[in-house]
Design a protein around this motif. Structure first.
Motif, PDB file in Angstrom:
ATOM      1  N   TYR A   1       0.836  -1.210   0.000  1.00  0.00           N
ATOM      2  CA  TYR A   1       0.000   0.000   0.000  1.00  0.00           C
ATOM      3  C   TYR A   1       0.865   1.252   0.000  1.00  0.00           C
ATOM      4  N   VAL A   2       1.938   1.248   0.784  1.00  0.00           N
ATOM      5  CA  VAL A   2       2.845   2.406   0.819  1.00  0.00           C
ATOM      6  C   VAL A   2       3.513   2.608  -0.538  1.00  0.00           C
ATOM      7  N   ILE A   3       3.975   1.514  -1.146  1.00  0.00           N
ATOM      8  CA  ILE A   3       4.616   1.609  -2.455  1.00  0.00           C
ATOM      9  C   ILE A   3       3.645   2.155  -3.498  1.00  0.00           C
ATOM     10  N   MET A   4       2.408   1.627  -3.512  1.00  0.00           N
ATOM     11  CA  MET A   4       1.439   2.075  -4.505  1.00  0.00           C
ATOM     12  C   MET A   4       1.045   3.538  -4.276  1.00  0.00           C
ATOM     13  N   TYR A   5       0.976   3.951  -3.012  1.00  0.00           N
ATOM     14  CA  TYR A   5       0.708   5.367  -2.712  1.00  0.00           C
ATOM     15  C   TYR A   5       1.812   6.247  -3.301  1.00  0.00           C
ATOM     16  N   CYS A   6       3.056   5.829  -3.128  1.00  0.00           N
ATOM     17  CA  CYS A   6       4.188   6.597  -3.663  1.00  0.00           C
ATOM     18  C   CYS A   6       4.158   6.630  -5.183  1.00  0.00           C
TER      19      CYS A   6
ATOM     20  N   HIS B   1       1.449   6.487  -7.084  1.00  0.00           N
ATOM     21  CA  HIS B   1       0.371   7.414  -7.455  1.00  0.00           C
ATOM     22  C   HIS B   1       0.781   8.868  -7.266  1.00  0.00           C
ATOM     23  N   LYS B   2       1.485   9.144  -6.201  1.00  0.00           N
ATOM     24  CA  LYS B   2       1.764  10.537  -5.835  1.00  0.00           C
ATOM     25  C   LYS B   2       3.027  11.108  -6.470  1.00  0.00           C
ATOM     26  N   TYR B   3       4.048  10.261  -6.638  1.00  0.00           N
ATOM     27  CA  TYR B   3       5.364  10.800  -6.990  1.00  0.00           C
ATOM     28  C   TYR B   3       5.888  10.385  -8.361  1.00  0.00           C
ATOM     29  N   THR B   4       5.163   9.552  -9.090  1.00  0.00           N
ATOM     30  CA  THR B   4       5.630   9.176 -10.423  1.00  0.00           C
ATOM     31  C   THR B   4       4.673   9.700 -11.495  1.00  0.00           C
ATOM     32  N   LYS B   5       5.217   9.982 -12.663  1.00  0.00           N
ATOM     33  CA  LYS B   5       4.396  10.478 -13.766  1.00  0.00           C
ATOM     34  C   LYS B   5       3.362   9.438 -14.181  1.00  0.00           C
ATOM     35  N   LEU B   6       3.789   8.169 -14.238  1.00  0.00           N
ATOM     36  CA  LEU B   6       2.859   7.113 -14.637  1.00  0.00           C
ATOM     37  C   LEU B   6       1.702   7.012 -13.659  1.00  0.00           C
ATOM     38  N   GLY B   7       1.994   7.110 -12.364  1.00  0.00           N
ATOM     39  CA  GLY B   7       0.933   7.059 -11.360  1.00  0.00           C
ATOM     40  C   GLY B   7      -0.029   8.227 -11.491  1.00  0.00           C
TER      41      GLY B   7
END
Length: 315
Positions: free
Chosen positions: A178-183, A185-191
């Motif tokens: 969950y922490v990885i997926m949050y990061c 979503h928030k910090y990568t262009k693809l997310g």
């Protein structure tokens, strides 16, 4: 002197209501059963929420880009069977066999994503077809019988080892994902592209966002996490079950929706709450010995009410 009104956004208000409903359910079940708040039962709820929590992330990503994945249940099912069969029948080592099971999930997600993003097939049609294929494969490989893993201790470590306070590694792994997926979503262009593609596809196209890549990513992650969910369930139960996961897709969509996920929008923290809420209700109904037939009705009614709280009623 004029009093200032507390300005609470609609999303925050709905999330607080969901958390309030969760707390109310805890109060009711703990009142009706003295065992409900025992630590062993709390751990049992968290453990039961792990596969659903992973599938809820899968569905969240797909819902964000305007689709959904019906195949997650039987991707999870067949993943567990691949892992257990490679170890018990083909004598593979535990973790190379796990890698093959996870690669199967990634391949299934890639196939679904390519069908949706490149061939413009409807998500429900593509993933429903895959669901039936993997269901058939699961039954063929096992002949409808569970693959027992009682002799393989390494296989059980992820699901049954006692790390801290009786909490197995699979719970820690869920939180980490969950922490990885949050990061992502928030910090990568693809997310971030996932939000734009689902929220306003035309704007995403005009902005030069690679819509195909975003949709492929959503379904690939869905397949991978569904496979991991099946593997963790197999490790916990000590067997590969050919009929597990039949409700994962619907429960995953429900958990994501309770969390406020829709096209162009998600809240992973509330999605996690949604997954825990579903398993808490099922556990509580078992604790107070509600007959199984009535549990389906009760769980369904509670989920409908919870999802209604997250539905935008504005016209």
């Amino acid at each position: 002197m004029e009093k200032k009104k507390l300005d609470i956004s609609r999303d925050t208000r709905q999330n607080l209501i969901i958390i309030g409903v969760l707390l109310l359910a805890i109060i009711i079940f703990s009142t009706l059963s003295k065992y409900f708040l025992k630590w062993d039962n709390i751990v049992a709820i968290l453990v039961a929420a792990v596969p659903l929590g992973l599938v809820a992330i899968s569905e969240s990503n797909c819902l964000m880009v305007g689709g959904f994945d019906m195949s997650v249940g039987y991707v999870a099912c067949f993943s567990g069977i691949i892992w257990t069969t490679l170890i018990s029948v083909n004598h593979w080592s535990t973790y190379p066999a796990l890698l093959i099971a996870l690669l199967f999930g990634l391949a299934s997600g890639t196939l679904a994503g390519a069908s949706v993003a490149l061939l413009n097939m409807p998500p429900w049609m593509t993933t429903f077809a895959l669901m039936n294929i993997w269901q058939g494969c699961s039954l063929i490989v096992t002949s409808g019988e569970a693959v027992r893993m009682t002799k393989f201790k390494d296989f059980k470590w992820l699901g049954q080892a006692d790390l801290v306070a009786k909490i197995p590694p699979m719970v820690i792994l869920l939180i980490l994902i969950y922490v990885i997926m949050y990061c992502v979503h928030k910090y990568t262009k693809l997310g971030r592209d996932l939000f734009v593609v689902g929220g306003n596809p035309e704007a995403a196209k005009n902005a030069g966002i690679n819509i195909v890549r975003a949709k492929m990513f959503a379904f690939m992650v869905s397949g991978f996490l569904a496979a991991l969910a099946g593997a963790l369930f197999a490790s916990r139960s000590g067997s590969g079950q050919p009929k597990v996961g039949t409700m994962y897709a619907m429960q995953g969509i429900a958990a994501a929706t309770i969390g406020g996920t829709k096209a162009g929008k998600t809240n992973l923290a509330m999605t996690f709450v949604g997954a825990v809420f579903i398993m808490l209700v099922q556990n509580g109904l078992n604790m107070i010995q509600v007959p199984a037939f009535y549990q389906y009705i009760t769980t369904g009614v509670i989920l409908v009410l919870a999802i209604l709280l997250q539905t935008d009623k504005r016209k």
